[in-house]
Design a protein around this motif. Sequence first.
Motif, mmCIF file in Angstrom:
data_model
loop_
_atom_site.group_PDB
_atom_site.id
_atom_site.type_symbol
_atom_site.label_atom_id
_atom_site.label_comp_id
_atom_site.label_asym_id
_atom_site.label_seq_id
_atom_site.Cartn_x
_atom_site.Cartn_y
_atom_site.Cartn_z
ATOM 1 N N THR A 35 0.816 -1.207 0.000
ATOM 2 C CA THR A 35 0.000 0.000 0.000
ATOM 3 C C THR A 35 0.851 1.259 0.000
ATOM 4 O O THR A 35 0.421 2.304 -0.480
ATOM 5 C CB THR A 35 -0.967 0.020 1.202
ATOM 6 N N GLY A 36 2.062 1.155 0.549
ATOM 7 C CA GLY A 36 2.992 2.279 0.476
ATOM 8 C C GLY A 36 3.613 2.413 -0.904
ATOM 9 O O GLY A 36 3.854 3.519 -1.395
ATOM 10 N N GLY A 37 3.875 1.274 -1.525
ATOM 11 C CA GLY A 37 4.353 1.277 -2.907
ATOM 12 C C GLY A 37 5.835 1.511 -3.092
ATOM 13 O O GLY A 37 6.384 1.207 -4.146
ATOM 14 N N ALA A 38 6.498 2.066 -2.099
ATOM 15 C CA ALA A 38 7.902 2.429 -2.286
ATOM 16 C C ALA A 38 8.789 1.196 -2.332
ATOM 17 O O ALA A 38 8.637 0.271 -1.528
ATOM 18 C CB ALA A 38 8.353 3.346 -1.150
ATOM 19 N N ILE A 73 4.321 -14.492 -2.877
ATOM 20 C CA ILE A 73 4.134 -13.050 -2.757
ATOM 21 C C ILE A 73 5.136 -12.310 -3.635
ATOM 22 O O ILE A 73 4.787 -11.372 -4.365
ATOM 23 C CB ILE A 73 4.267 -12.611 -1.285
ATOM 24 N N ALA A 74 6.371 -12.717 -3.580
ATOM 25 C CA ALA A 74 7.417 -12.021 -4.327
ATOM 26 C C ALA A 74 7.191 -12.101 -5.835
ATOM 27 O O ALA A 74 7.535 -11.168 -6.572
ATOM 28 C CB ALA A 74 8.781 -12.605 -3.976
ATOM 29 N N ALA A 75 6.597 -13.186 -6.328
ATOM 30 C CA ALA A 75 6.453 -13.395 -7.761
ATOM 31 C C ALA A 75 5.126 -12.894 -8.318
ATOM 32 O O ALA A 75 4.914 -12.941 -9.533
ATOM 33 C CB ALA A 75 6.604 -14.881 -8.084
ATOM 34 N N SER A 76 4.213 -12.410 -7.467
ATOM 35 C CA SER A 76 2.855 -12.068 -7.894
ATOM 36 C C SER A 76 2.716 -10.595 -8.244
ATOM 37 O O SER A 76 3.505 -9.753 -7.808
ATOM 38 C CB SER A 76 1.853 -12.418 -6.789
ATOM 39 N N ILE A 77 1.679 -10.303 -9.023
ATOM 40 C CA ILE A 77 1.316 -8.902 -9.256
ATOM 41 C C ILE A 77 0.690 -8.354 -7.975
ATOM 42 O O ILE A 77 0.016 -9.076 -7.240
ATOM 43 C CB ILE A 77 0.352 -8.775 -10.449
ATOM 44 N N HIS A 78 0.926 -7.071 -7.695
ATOM 45 C CA HIS A 78 0.560 -6.507 -6.402
ATOM 46 C C HIS A 78 -0.605 -5.527 -6.566
ATOM 47 O O HIS A 78 -0.407 -4.333 -6.841
ATOM 48 C CB HIS A 78 1.772 -5.839 -5.771
ATOM 49 N N LEU A 79 -1.805 -6.025 -6.359
ATOM 50 C CA LEU A 79 -3.003 -5.221 -6.579
ATOM 51 C C LEU A 79 -3.197 -4.145 -5.526
ATOM 52 O O LEU A 79 -3.947 -3.189 -5.735
ATOM 53 C CB LEU A 79 -4.245 -6.121 -6.652
ATOM 54 N N HIS A 80 -2.546 -4.279 -4.366
ATOM 55 C CA HIS A 80 -2.628 -3.239 -3.344
ATOM 56 C C HIS A 80 -1.641 -2.098 -3.595
ATOM 57 O O HIS A 80 -1.656 -1.104 -2.867
ATOM 58 C CB HIS A 80 -2.380 -3.842 -1.951
ATOM 59 N N HIS A 81 -0.803 -2.237 -4.582
ATOM 60 C CA HIS A 81 0.162 -1.188 -4.919
ATOM 61 C C HIS A 81 -0.591 0.015 -5.488
ATOM 62 O O HIS A 81 -1.453 -0.149 -6.359
ATOM 63 C CB HIS A 81 1.160 -1.731 -5.945
ATOM 64 N N LEU A 457 -9.252 1.432 -8.736
ATOM 65 C CA LEU A 457 -9.923 0.640 -7.716
ATOM 66 C C LEU A 457 -9.215 0.668 -6.367
ATOM 67 O O LEU A 457 -9.799 0.303 -5.355
ATOM 68 C CB LEU A 457 -10.038 -0.819 -8.182
ATOM 69 N N ASN A 458 -7.961 1.071 -6.383
ATOM 70 C CA ASN A 458 -7.149 1.019 -5.166
ATOM 71 C C ASN A 458 -7.303 2.319 -4.382
ATOM 72 O O ASN A 458 -6.950 3.395 -4.881
ATOM 73 C CB ASN A 458 -5.682 0.805 -5.557
ATOM 74 N N PRO A 459 -7.821 2.263 -3.153
ATOM 75 C CA PRO A 459 -7.995 3.502 -2.388
ATOM 76 C C PRO A 459 -6.684 4.181 -2.016
ATOM 77 O O PRO A 459 -6.700 5.331 -1.551
ATOM 78 C CB PRO A 459 -8.753 3.043 -1.133
ATOM 79 N N PHE A 460 -5.555 3.511 -2.231
ATOM 80 C CA PHE A 460 -4.258 4.115 -1.939
ATOM 81 C C PHE A 460 -3.664 4.831 -3.154
ATOM 82 O O PHE A 460 -2.615 5.466 -3.039
ATOM 83 C CB PHE A 460 -3.285 3.060 -1.413
ATOM 84 N N THR A 461 -4.299 4.734 -4.309
ATOM 85 C CA THR A 461 -3.867 5.486 -5.483
ATOM 86 C C THR A 461 -4.234 6.946 -5.298
ATOM 87 O O THR A 461 -5.377 7.282 -4.970
ATOM 88 C CB THR A 461 -4.531 4.946 -6.757
#
Length: 478
Positions: A35-38, A73-81, A457-461
């Motif tokens: 969610t932080g994305g950094a 987790i490391a290999a997946s796309i991150h929808l919370h990003h 869709l992501n509230p963190f965007t």
Amino acid sequence: MDPLDRIRAAFDPERFRADGHAIIDRLADYLARATGGAGMPVLPWLDPAAQVAAWPATFPAPGTAPELFDRVIAASIHLHHPRYVGHQVTSPLPDAALADLVSSLLNNGMAVYEMGPASTAMERTLVRFLAATLGMPGGADGVFTSGGSAGNLTALLAARQAKAPIDTWQSGVAAGPPLSFLVSEQGHYSLARALQIMGLGREAARPVPVDDDFRMRADALPAALGRARDAGRTVIGVVANAGSTATGAFDPLDAIADFCAAHDLWLHVDAAHGGPAAFSSQHRALVHGIGRADSVVFDAHKLMLMPALVTTVIFRDGARSYDAFKQEASYLFAGGRREDEWWNAAHRTLECTKSMMCLKLYAALTTHGPGFFADYVDGMFALCARFADRIAATPDFQLAIRPACNILCFRHMRAGFTGKALDDLQSRLRRSVVESGAFHLVQTRLPAGVFLRVTLLNPFTRDADLDALLDTIRATAG
């Protein structure tokens, strides 16, 4: 050791407790990072063949679940990003993910009431709650099913049974005239696929033109009906959009419902994306008239923050929810009228063993309340509108149309690029940006050509993320 002792050990509650705590800790840490994305890519891109090679079918020794999940987790796309703005798959609520865990361990199949008593009751309550939210009458009813494609198929099967001049379920489609539905040119591909699965053929989906905002033209319906009849087709229904996949368009449902009423046609509304607009007092007008539809498909795994898949098929006349499937199975059902056994979900769904998908939505509504989702819809729509304003004011980008919801189509303009060259530029930009891991966005083809498309869709965007997207596209274009 007795082989069964080893199997029983796998169910050890204390082992489950320890692994569960370890996995939840990892997921919580992941959620904080994502969610932080950094410092993390949206998608850690790997060529498909290389990805397969990274997951070999060699299991030399027992491992531990937490370590495996670190790799997943490391290999997946991150929808919370915050910079995931791609497909219509949301960043799910953590509460709903916990409900998914409960559902998986309980594993109540829900074909019949005795296999899912609590979830059967929750599903009944939620269907009626959603029907009321959409403005349907008290007799509305329906079921949860696994995704919008299955939902559309279920609704169209019921429409065929209700409106075809013969009982196609018993006699087969070959015994009657060729059947058709009038479908928006912007209809989801699952609609044509469903009609072909139903044996109605490629010509069953008769296109209805759209206006400049990609909304079905209600005034074009009479001509579309005439063309279908001239081609020897018996039209039995109309399919409209409430939040189309390509552009997020909402069709004029009241006018379409008037046409269907005048011609005794079934009205199905694909509201997989846009249905949750009904929760918002600010945006409810987008789905005005949806309560007049004979059937509606509503996805909670898009604009309601649920893990996939959570789809509801709702019928204005609840008795019609039994028309899609008519199999008998003595080992499941008591043999009475299907309508007298509403609690046996297999009467009305494609699935027999059906997961407790309703638990996720019920838990989220219990925890947060309907107003939470109204605020979320309002926030995502407002973010998209602000992004559209910035694109419209930026000379090197072009909007396709003003967005009606949280889906926006645009393209990067470059001097001297037109036609195929401009289309190829969008595809190249999209591929480069996605493979870099900086953002995840998609593309779509509209009459004017290829456009980039974002679904917010992501509230963190935040606005700054979308400004960075434009900068990234510019830098990639060179």
